[in-house]
Design a protein around this motif. Sequence first.
Motif, PDB file in Angstrom:
ATOM      1  N   LEU A 360       0.803  -1.232   0.000  1.00 12.04           N
ATOM      2  CA  LEU A 360       0.000   0.000   0.000  1.00 12.04           C
ATOM      3  C   LEU A 360       0.836   1.282   0.000  1.00 12.04           C
ATOM      4  CD1 LEU A 360      -2.800  -1.003   2.536  1.00 12.04           C
ATOM      5  CD2 LEU A 360      -2.952  -0.908   0.044  1.00 12.04           C
ATOM      6  N   ILE A 361       2.128   1.180   0.288  1.00  7.78           N
ATOM      7  CA  ILE A 361       2.920   2.401   0.419  1.00  7.78           C
ATOM      8  C   ILE A 361       3.126   3.092  -0.924  1.00  7.78           C
ATOM      9  CG2 ILE A 361       5.250   1.423   0.175  1.00  7.78           C
ATOM     10  CD1 ILE A 361       5.961   3.205   2.693  1.00  7.78           C
ATOM     11  N   TRP A 362       3.181   2.307  -2.026  1.00  2.40           N
ATOM     12  CA  TRP A 362       3.290   2.951  -3.349  1.00  2.40           C
ATOM     13  C   TRP A 362       2.002   3.703  -3.718  1.00  2.40           C
ATOM     14  CZ3 TRP A 362       7.173   4.473  -6.062  1.00  2.40           C
ATOM     15  CH2 TRP A 362       8.409   3.822  -5.972  1.00  2.40           C
ATOM     16  N   PRO A 363       0.804   3.075  -3.603  1.00 10.22           N
ATOM     17  CA  PRO A 363      -0.417   3.856  -3.854  1.00 10.22           C
ATOM     18  C   PRO A 363      -0.535   5.067  -2.940  1.00 10.22           C
ATOM     19  CG  PRO A 363      -0.920   1.518  -3.824  1.00 10.22           C
ATOM     20  CD  PRO A 363       0.503   1.648  -3.381  1.00 10.22           C
ATOM     21  N   ALA A 364      -0.020   4.949  -1.704  1.00 12.24           N
ATOM     22  CA  ALA A 364      -0.100   6.070  -0.754  1.00 12.24           C
ATOM     23  C   ALA A 364       0.723   7.257  -1.247  1.00 12.24           C
ATOM     24  CB  ALA A 364       0.380   5.633   0.621  1.00 12.24           C
ATOM     25  N   ILE A 365       1.946   6.997  -1.709  1.00 12.59           N
ATOM     26  CA  ILE A 365       2.779   8.118  -2.157  1.00 12.59           C
ATOM     27  C   ILE A 365       2.300   8.653  -3.498  1.00 12.59           C
ATOM     28  CG2 ILE A 365       4.548   6.772  -3.386  1.00 12.59           C
ATOM     29  CD1 ILE A 365       6.609   8.702  -2.059  1.00 12.59           C
ATOM     30  N   LEU A 366       1.778   7.765  -4.360  1.00 11.40           N
ATOM     31  CA  LEU A 366       1.246   8.224  -5.648  1.00 11.40           C
ATOM     32  C   LEU A 366      -0.023   9.051  -5.466  1.00 11.40           C
ATOM     33  CD1 LEU A 366       1.764   4.957  -7.762  1.00 11.40           C
ATOM     34  CD2 LEU A 366       2.992   7.123  -8.018  1.00 11.40           C
ATOM     35  N   GLY A 367      -0.794   8.719  -4.431  1.00 12.21           N
ATOM     36  CA  GLY A 367      -2.041   9.439  -4.180  1.00 12.21           C
ATOM     37  C   GLY A 367      -1.881  10.640  -3.274  1.00 12.21           C
ATOM     38  N   GLY A 368      -0.653  10.948  -2.868  1.00 17.44           N
ATOM     39  CA  GLY A 368      -0.410  12.120  -2.029  1.00 17.44           C
ATOM     40  C   GLY A 368      -0.732  11.904  -0.567  1.00 17.44           C
ATOM     41  N   VAL A 369      -0.933  10.644  -0.169  1.00 16.88           N
ATOM     42  CA  VAL A 369      -1.295  10.343   1.220  1.00 16.88           C
ATOM     43  C   VAL A 369      -0.060  10.174   2.093  1.00 16.88           C
ATOM     44  CG1 VAL A 369      -2.514   8.688   2.714  1.00 16.88           C
ATOM     45  CG2 VAL A 369      -3.432   9.265   0.458  1.00 16.88           C
ATOM     46  N   TYR A 370       1.053   9.805   1.489  1.00 17.87           N
ATOM     47  CA  TYR A 370       2.246   9.465   2.257  1.00 17.87           C
ATOM     48  C   TYR A 370       2.663  10.575   3.210  1.00 17.87           C
ATOM     49  CZ  TYR A 370       7.111   8.511   3.391  1.00 17.87           C
ATOM     50  OH  TYR A 370       8.282   8.319   4.065  1.00 17.87           O
ATOM     51  N   HIS A 371       2.897  11.777   2.675  1.00 18.92           N
ATOM     52  CA  HIS A 371       3.394  12.869   3.514  1.00 18.92           C
ATOM     53  C   HIS A 371       2.335  13.377   4.484  1.00 18.92           C
ATOM     54  CE1 HIS A 371       6.317  13.014   0.137  1.00 18.92           C
ATOM     55  NE2 HIS A 371       7.142  13.259   1.118  1.00 18.92           N
ATOM     56  N   ALA A 372       1.074  13.189   4.131  1.00 20.13           N
ATOM     57  CA  ALA A 372       0.001  13.687   4.997  1.00 20.13           C
ATOM     58  C   ALA A 372      -0.332  12.715   6.119  1.00 20.13           C
ATOM     59  CB  ALA A 372      -1.253  13.964   4.155  1.00 20.13           C
ATOM     60  N   ALA A 373      -0.139  11.414   5.893  1.00 24.27           N
ATOM     61  CA  ALA A 373      -0.576  10.434   6.885  1.00 24.27           C
ATOM     62  C   ALA A 373       0.543   9.519   7.366  1.00 24.27           C
ATOM     63  CB  ALA A 373      -1.717   9.586   6.295  1.00 24.27           C
ATOM     64  N   ILE A 374       1.295   8.939   6.427  1.00 23.94           N
ATOM     65  CA  ILE A 374       2.304   7.951   6.824  1.00 23.94           C
ATOM     66  C   ILE A 374       3.500   8.600   7.501  1.00 23.94           C
ATOM     67  CG2 ILE A 374       3.912   6.201   5.961  1.00 23.94           C
ATOM     68  CD1 ILE A 374       1.853   5.480   3.859  1.00 23.94           C
ATOM     69  N   LEU A 375       4.020   9.690   6.910  1.00 22.53           N
ATOM     70  CA  LEU A 375       5.189  10.338   7.512  1.00 22.53           C
ATOM     71  C   LEU A 375       4.934  10.790   8.944  1.00 22.53           C
ATOM     72  CD1 LEU A 375       8.079  11.294   7.234  1.00 22.53           C
ATOM     73  CD2 LEU A 375       7.235  13.418   6.221  1.00 22.53           C
ATOM     74  N   PRO A 376       3.777  11.403   9.258  1.00 19.78           N
ATOM     75  CA  PRO A 376       3.529  11.758  10.666  1.00 19.78           C
ATOM     76  C   PRO A 376       3.561  10.550  11.605  1.00 19.78           C
ATOM     77  CG  PRO A 376       2.019  12.949   9.247  1.00 19.78           C
ATOM     78  CD  PRO A 376       2.733  11.959   8.375  1.00 19.78           C
ATOM     79  N   ILE A 377       3.046   9.403  11.124  1.00 22.94           N
ATOM     80  CA  ILE A 377       3.067   8.201  11.962  1.00 22.94           C
ATOM     81  C   ILE A 377       4.501   7.720  12.155  1.00 22.94           C
ATOM     82  CG2 ILE A 377       2.348   5.785  12.083  1.00 22.94           C
ATOM     83  CD1 ILE A 377      -0.199   6.585  10.588  1.00 22.94           C
ATOM     84  N   VAL A 378       5.302   7.795  11.085  1.00 29.50           N
ATOM     85  CA  VAL A 378       6.715   7.424  11.194  1.00 29.50           C
ATOM     86  C   VAL A 378       7.395   8.270  12.267  1.00 29.50           C
ATOM     87  CG1 VAL A 378       8.946   7.475   9.999  1.00 29.50           C
ATOM     88  CG2 VAL A 378       6.924   6.582   8.828  1.00 29.50           C
ATOM     89  N   LEU A 379       7.126   9.574  12.234  1.00 30.27           N
ATOM     90  CA  LEU A 379       7.764  10.464  13.194  1.00 30.27           C
ATOM     91  C   LEU A 379       7.259  10.216  14.613  1.00 30.27           C
ATOM     92  CD1 LEU A 379       7.970  13.815  11.196  1.00 30.27           C
ATOM     93  CD2 LEU A 379       9.569  11.901  11.282  1.00 30.27           C
ATOM     94  N   LEU A 380       5.988   9.860  14.738  1.00 30.51           N
ATOM     95  CA  LEU A 380       5.466   9.515  16.066  1.00 30.51           C
ATOM     96  C   LEU A 380       6.145   8.262  16.609  1.00 30.51           C
ATOM     97  CD1 LEU A 380       1.657  10.235  15.615  1.00 30.51           C
ATOM     98  CD2 LEU A 380       3.130  11.227  17.367  1.00 30.51           C
ATOM     99  N   GLU A 381       6.376   7.270  15.737  1.00 26.80           N
ATOM    100  CA  GLU A 381       7.096   6.073  16.163  1.00 26.80           C
ATOM    101  C   GLU A 381       8.523   6.419  16.571  1.00 26.80           C
ATOM    102  OE1 GLU A 381       6.386   2.087  14.206  1.00 26.80           O
ATOM    103  OE2 GLU A 381       5.910   3.431  12.544  1.00 26.80           O
ATOM    104  N   MET A 382       9.182   7.254  15.771  1.00 22.64           N
ATOM    105  CA  MET A 382      10.573   7.607  16.043  1.00 22.64           C
ATOM    106  C   MET A 382      10.712   8.401  17.331  1.00 22.64           C
ATOM    107  SD  MET A 382      12.096   8.518  12.271  1.00 22.64           S
ATOM    108  CE  MET A 382      13.779   8.694  12.899  1.00 22.64           C
ATOM    109  N   GLU A 383       9.655   9.147  17.686  1.00 26.82           N
ATOM    110  CA  GLU A 383       9.713   9.930  18.922  1.00 26.82           C
ATOM    111  C   GLU A 383       9.916   9.024  20.131  1.00 26.82           C
ATOM    112  OE1 GLU A 383       6.904  13.108  21.377  1.00 26.82           O
ATOM    113  OE2 GLU A 383       5.994  11.587  20.114  1.00 26.82           O
ATOM    114  N   LYS A 384       9.397   7.819  20.024  1.00 27.08           N
ATOM    115  CA  LYS A 384       9.452   6.908  21.171  1.00 27.08           C
ATOM    116  C   LYS A 384      10.728   6.070  21.185  1.00 27.08           C
ATOM    117  CE  LYS A 384       6.712   3.304  23.458  1.00 27.08           C
ATOM    118  NZ  LYS A 384       5.462   2.501  23.390  1.00 27.08           N
ATOM    119  N   THR A 385      11.134   5.581  19.992  1.00 28.15           N
ATOM    120  CA  THR A 385      12.236   4.617  19.948  1.00 28.15           C
ATOM    121  C   THR A 385      13.413   5.045  19.086  1.00 28.15           C
ATOM    122  OG1 THR A 385      11.199   3.439  18.090  1.00 28.15           O
ATOM    123  CG2 THR A 385      10.632   2.701  20.314  1.00 28.15           C
ATOM    124  N   GLY A 386      13.275   6.103  18.318  1.00 30.46           N
ATOM    125  CA  GLY A 386      14.364   6.542  17.458  1.00 30.46           C
ATOM    126  C   GLY A 386      14.343   5.905  16.086  1.00 30.46           C
TER     127      GLY A 386
END
Length: 527
Positions: A360-386
């Motif tokens: 799903l990550i390719w359709p997400a970036i092609l549809g413009g969802v990646y930076h709006a939804a996935i990247l924030p979640i990545v950063l939330l995960e990194m906040e806890k564990t790096g």
Amino acid sequence: MKNIVIIGSSGGNLFNLGGAKPVQLLEEILKQAHAAGLNVKNIQFIAAKESMDTAKSNTAAGIYGYKENAVLPLFEASLKEVNHEAAKLDQMIADSIRNGEVDGIIAMSADTKAVNKETLAAAIESKLPIVGTGGTSMAAMTSMGANVISSSGTTGSTSRTRAISFISSLCKHWNIKFNPIIGSYEKAQQTNAAPWKNINIRGIMVSSLPGFIAMALILAVSQIPALKGLTDIFDLMINALPVMLAVIAAKQVSELDEVSIIAGVIAGVLSVQGGIIGGIIGGIAAGILVQFFFRKCIEWKFPITTVNIVSGGLSGLIAGLIVYYLIGPVALQAGNLIKEIIEQTVAFNPILAGVLAGVLIWPAILGGVYHAAILPIVLLEMEKTGNSFLGAVDMVGLVMVAAGINLANIIAPRDRGESAVAAPGFLINMGFGTFVESAYPFMFSNKIVFGGALVSAGIGGALVGLFNVRGTAYVPSFTAPFLSNNITGFIIAMAVPLIVAFLITLAANKLPAKKKAAKKSEDEVAV
């Protein structure tokens, strides 16, 4: 239309607050003047290469004037020679004032006894309104009988806030409506536009990414036995993330440079307990309040130094206290809930979760969802564990797959020109862990390549789940495994999708050649 002239110098304290960049300083005034419908008749601005507090007669300097609707250097030499030349322009401006061609004056650290004396004498005779900065020079003008309608020191001000203050004061004097431009030179944004229209969560997240990568680097280095002490630095950086996000948010929303940065820092420090969500909320609130207080203080004719203190300090304090006492605990719980959902999903079936995320990550970036939804979640995960589960999927499913597609088009392209297109993309994929868009031309022009990208990403995601990998993209590929929790597992998870994508693309590129050869054989048989 009212005509104004700008006089003065790069000054003492002003030199450190914009005077050292005369073109930028003067262009900011021009921009605000044009927004108010005022015409800049002339400029006489002397800029030295060091503060006037320490400058000597042989200090390098220049005169800046206004020609062909642009700020231009007119003469450059020693300060002594420049002052001599500036006296001629001073007399010229004085004559235009006496001829009724000037309606107002902006003065910055003007020289009332020498290079600006003729202009000021004419202005006093004509009772022209004068606005400006420079405590000593403005006080001298007032004592001479000049019609000073607004004056202030330079401490705490910026080129933009000074320009807005100057033009606002003149417009109030003439009863002219003025909507200051507070955005960048390239993208002007007027204060009568709602500041919340500048809120862009995606922009805030993307801008903050370097800070998260720096934190991941510290985490990786701290795993070396001799550098275990860096774990304390890692913990410190986690606490700094909300401050960083608050500063970025406040600056983007208000676009008032140093003033908004101060507000963001204050709000961010008070928002630390709310995590990165609290930092973003605090920064956005601070940015909105900065615009509000800045506009109000200008309307109330506060000195520009006070305007900056009130709008920067008070805005950050109010926004930060709101987050600290009201929003922070809720924001922290929201962030923890999102991270918990990710962890529970992965724990339920890590391989399935990896496959789904990879596909799903390719359709997400092609549809413009990646930076709006996935990247924030990545950063939330990194906040806890790096590092992050989705960050690892990003690297294997997007970056490595794109690298495999590009590599195949370097080695065996369908057309010779495609190799030149693919090479830069491959180097950026491998060297910087980004620019997956480089694979788009090959994916969009061939369904097999597109399908291969999804299959490869799914396999990569499955391996991330299998090895329970947590990592990140946006770093050189050869360093990525060392920033993860499983070096060997991440190397395998990165290598396999790259190879699969490479082989599928290679096969897809050879099909047209085989079809072309087969058609040629058929034609020869028919003949």
